[in-house]
Structure formats: C-alpha cells, structure tokens
Design a protein around this motif. Structure first.
Motif, PDB file in Angstrom:
ATOM      1  N   TYR A 174      41.742  26.650  47.607  1.00 27.74           N
ATOM      2  CA  TYR A 174      42.254  27.652  46.840  1.00 27.74           C
ATOM      3  C   TYR A 174      41.184  28.761  46.474  1.00 27.74           C
ATOM      4  O   TYR A 174      40.092  28.182  46.216  1.00 27.74           O
ATOM      5  CB  TYR A 174      43.080  27.172  45.954  1.00 27.74           C
ATOM      6  N   PRO A 175      41.483  30.000  46.094  1.00 26.39           N
ATOM      7  CA  PRO A 175      40.605  30.803  45.442  1.00 26.39           C
ATOM      8  C   PRO A 175      40.033  30.364  44.076  1.00 26.39           C
ATOM      9  O   PRO A 175      40.781  29.706  43.603  1.00 26.39           O
ATOM     10  CB  PRO A 175      41.160  32.121  45.737  1.00 26.39           C
ATOM     11  N   ARG A 176      39.021  31.028  43.943  1.00 29.28           N
ATOM     12  CA  ARG A 176      38.526  30.633  42.395  1.00 29.28           C
ATOM     13  C   ARG A 176      38.283  32.028  41.568  1.00 29.28           C
ATOM     14  O   ARG A 176      38.716  33.193  42.292  1.00 29.28           O
ATOM     15  CB  ARG A 176      37.162  29.934  42.467  1.00 29.28           C
ATOM     16  N   ALA A 177      37.570  31.879  40.453  1.00 34.92           N
ATOM     17  CA  ALA A 177      37.522  33.166  39.654  1.00 34.92           C
ATOM     18  C   ALA A 177      36.932  34.334  40.353  1.00 34.92           C
ATOM     19  O   ALA A 177      37.381  35.424  40.023  1.00 34.92           O
ATOM     20  CB  ALA A 177      36.679  32.752  38.394  1.00 34.92           C
ATOM     21  N   GLY A 178      35.882  34.182  41.259  1.00 32.68           N
ATOM     22  CA  GLY A 178      35.393  35.401  41.910  1.00 32.68           C
ATOM     23  C   GLY A 178      36.178  36.182  42.717  1.00 32.68           C
ATOM     24  O   GLY A 178      36.137  37.180  42.673  1.00 32.68           O
ATOM     25  N   ALA A 179      36.986  35.209  43.329  1.00 28.45           N
ATOM     26  CA  ALA A 179      38.234  35.993  44.361  1.00 28.45           C
ATOM     27  C   ALA A 179      39.062  36.594  43.405  1.00 28.45           C
ATOM     28  O   ALA A 179      39.438  37.803  43.750  1.00 28.45           O
ATOM     29  CB  ALA A 179      38.772  34.786  45.085  1.00 28.45           C
ATOM     30  N   TYR A 180      39.663  36.048  42.172  1.00 24.07           N
ATOM     31  CA  TYR A 180      40.564  36.886  41.314  1.00 24.07           C
ATOM     32  C   TYR A 180      39.931  38.075  40.915  1.00 24.07           C
ATOM     33  O   TYR A 180      40.794  39.133  40.799  1.00 24.07           O
ATOM     34  CB  TYR A 180      41.059  35.699  40.407  1.00 24.07           C
ATOM     35  N   LEU A 181      38.615  38.000  40.428  1.00 20.47           N
ATOM     36  CA  LEU A 181      37.967  39.158  39.995  1.00 20.47           C
ATOM     37  C   LEU A 181      38.056  40.578  41.083  1.00 20.47           C
ATOM     38  O   LEU A 181      38.313  41.588  40.557  1.00 20.47           O
ATOM     39  CB  LEU A 181      36.477  38.864  39.476  1.00 20.47           C
ATOM     40  N   MET A 182      37.480  39.954  42.199  1.00 19.81           N
ATOM     41  CA  MET A 182      37.782  40.870  43.376  1.00 19.81           C
ATOM     42  C   MET A 182      39.108  41.401  43.616  1.00 19.81           C
ATOM     43  O   MET A 182      39.184  42.594  43.650  1.00 19.81           O
ATOM     44  CB  MET A 182      36.973  40.225  44.657  1.00 19.81           C
ATOM     45  N   PHE A 183      40.077  40.617  43.638  1.00 21.91           N
ATOM     46  CA  PHE A 183      41.266  41.311  43.655  1.00 21.91           C
ATOM     47  C   PHE A 183      41.720  42.299  42.463  1.00 21.91           C
ATOM     48  O   PHE A 183      42.474  43.205  42.689  1.00 21.91           O
ATOM     49  CB  PHE A 183      42.501  39.963  43.768  1.00 21.91           C
ATOM     50  N   VAL A 184      41.619  41.907  41.380  1.00 20.31           N
ATOM     51  CA  VAL A 184      41.866  42.856  40.243  1.00 20.31           C
ATOM     52  C   VAL A 184      41.076  44.030  40.202  1.00 20.31           C
ATOM     53  O   VAL A 184      41.553  45.198  40.085  1.00 20.31           O
ATOM     54  CB  VAL A 184      41.388  42.015  39.050  1.00 20.31           C
ATOM     55  N   GLY A 185      39.709  44.026  41.017  1.00 22.15           N
ATOM     56  CA  GLY A 185      38.977  45.173  41.015  1.00 22.15           C
ATOM     57  C   GLY A 185      39.621  46.023  42.055  1.00 22.15           C
ATOM     58  O   GLY A 185      39.691  47.150  41.961  1.00 22.15           O
ATOM     59  N   MET A 186      40.197  45.438  43.203  1.00 19.70           N
ATOM     60  CA  MET A 186      40.592  46.267  44.087  1.00 19.70           C
ATOM     61  C   MET A 186      42.105  46.907  43.706  1.00 19.70           C
ATOM     62  O   MET A 186      42.283  48.050  44.125  1.00 19.70           O
ATOM     63  CB  MET A 186      40.965  45.461  45.479  1.00 19.70           C
ATOM     64  N   LEU A 187      42.734  46.166  42.845  1.00 18.50           N
ATOM     65  CA  LEU A 187      43.784  46.738  42.170  1.00 18.50           C
ATOM     66  C   LEU A 187      43.640  47.693  41.688  1.00 18.50           C
ATOM     67  O   LEU A 187      44.154  48.892  41.480  1.00 18.50           O
ATOM     68  CB  LEU A 187      44.602  45.559  41.648  1.00 18.50           C
ATOM     69  N   LEU A 188      42.598  47.727  40.756  1.00 17.45           N
ATOM     70  CA  LEU A 188      42.174  48.705  39.864  1.00 17.45           C
ATOM     71  C   LEU A 188      41.639  50.023  40.499  1.00 17.45           C
ATOM     72  O   LEU A 188      42.127  51.114  40.118  1.00 17.45           O
ATOM     73  CB  LEU A 188      41.010  48.325  38.809  1.00 17.45           C
ATOM     74  N   THR A 189      41.140  49.761  41.663  1.00 15.43           N
ATOM     75  CA  THR A 189      40.954  51.191  42.462  1.00 15.43           C
ATOM     76  C   THR A 189      42.002  51.612  43.051  1.00 15.43           C
ATOM     77  O   THR A 189      41.794  52.880  43.097  1.00 15.43           O
ATOM     78  CB  THR A 189      39.603  50.713  43.526  1.00 15.43           C
TER      79      THR A 189
END
Length: 205
Positions: A174-189
């Motif tokens: 499963y993904p971990r914190a780094g992946a979730y931060l990346m997903f949130v960052g891409m959503l913000l963009t």
C-alpha cells in the motif's frame, strides 16, 4: 491568478515530502511472525520497518531463490527518482511564481500536472516490473523449489496494490505518506489551474 499561483507553489512543494516519507510499503504477515516483516520504499532506497526486517526478509527469500532486497547502488531508479522529483518540484514552484505575477497562462499548470501524471504512471510501471522480476527470477539452485499443479515454478511477486496470499505469508502492498502528499500536491495543482482559468475568463469579460 495570485491565489492559483500560491496553490501551484504549495502543490509542487508537497512533492518534497517524498525525500522524507516513504512512497510505498510492503508487509509480510505470517503465523510465525506476530509482528509482520515490513519494508518502506523511498525514492532513494529501501528500509526495513524494524531494525532486522530486511535481514529477515532476505533470509526467507534465500530458501526459495529470490534475490536480496536491492541497495541504492544496485538500482538506477534510486539515483534518478530524486532528481526527477526535485526537478518537478522546482519547475512547479517556478510556474507558480510566474503565474502569481501573471506572466504565464494557467494552462502551464495543467501541463505540469499532465507531465507529473505521465511520470507517475511510468514510475508505477517500473515498480511493477521490479516486483515481477523480484518474485519470478529465482535461483535454480535454491534450497526449496516449489511448483504449481502443472510443474511450473511458483511466482512470489508481491501485489502492486492490495493483499495477496504467498505460501503461508500474506503480502500487503500500500502507499504511504510520501505518496499521499504527492497525490494531494497534484490535486492542488489541478485546483490552481481551475481557479486561474476562471480568473482569466472573468478578466476577459
């Protein structure tokens, strides 16, 4: 455009969390291990969840002919991914600054997101290829040679995402914190592009 530029800067900056937090995690759960063996996968290497997890996983894998967990020197990805992530974070921040001062159109934000999505897909494909090689390229001189009902060597490939039974182990991936931060960052963009696009349309009226 100022609000969208700020969101773009924040979104791209969240990628830097990958230098601190793991991107993915794989755990091996079995009756003989009350505490599951786990390894955290970072963009620059693999670490055990506990001190001896990597050593124990390598020991188990040795009996069925699997390779040892690779070191950063043994995989080009661990040298390339930090450069790619750092470059994309810097590029995103630059686009955010240019957008803040209305020097560029917000469509540049969308272009960054498309490129980041493409790179992310390539990264997942590469990760899956590594898992396949890791679980199927077995040493023919292994102590244990297990086969299926047709006599073919068993595959010990962990799942790319989810849980799967492998012999007496259950592998969880499963993904971990780094992946979730990346997903949130891409959503913000994506939000940054939408807000900037609407702001430009309002100004054009």
């Amino acid at each position: 455009m100022k609000k969208s530029g700020i969101l773009m800067i924040i979104g791209s900056a969240l990628l830097l969390g990958l230098f601190i937090y793991p991107l993915w995690n794989i755990q091996l759960e079995a009756p003989q291990y009350p505490d599951p063996l786990g390894m955290n996968i970072y963009i620059n290497g693999i670490q055990g969840e506990e001190e001896f997890d990597i050593q124990n996983i390598d020991g188990i894998n040795h009996y069925i002919g699997m390779k040892k967990i690779p070191t950063p020197a043994e995989m080009w990805e661990f040298n390339t991914f930090p450069i790619v992530i750092g470059g994309m974070a810097a590029l995103g921040a630059l686009l955010g600054i240019l957008g803040f001062f209305r020097i560029i159109h917000p469509n540049w934000f969308l272009g960054w997101l498309i490129l980041m999505t493409f790179l992310g897909i390539l990264g997942m494909m590469d990760f899956n290829n590594w898992l396949t090689d890791y679980g199927t390229d077995l040493d023919p001189k292994a102590i244990m040679k297990l086969t299926d009902s047709e006599g073919n060597p068993l595959s010990y490939k962990p799942p790319l995402l989810g849980s799967q039974k492998i012999l007496n182990f259950t592998a969880h991936s499963y993904p971990r914190a780094g992946a979730y931060l990346m997903f949130v960052g891409m959503l913000l963009t994506l939000v940054a592009w939408w807000i900037g696009k609407k702001a430009n349309e309002t100004m054009a009226k």
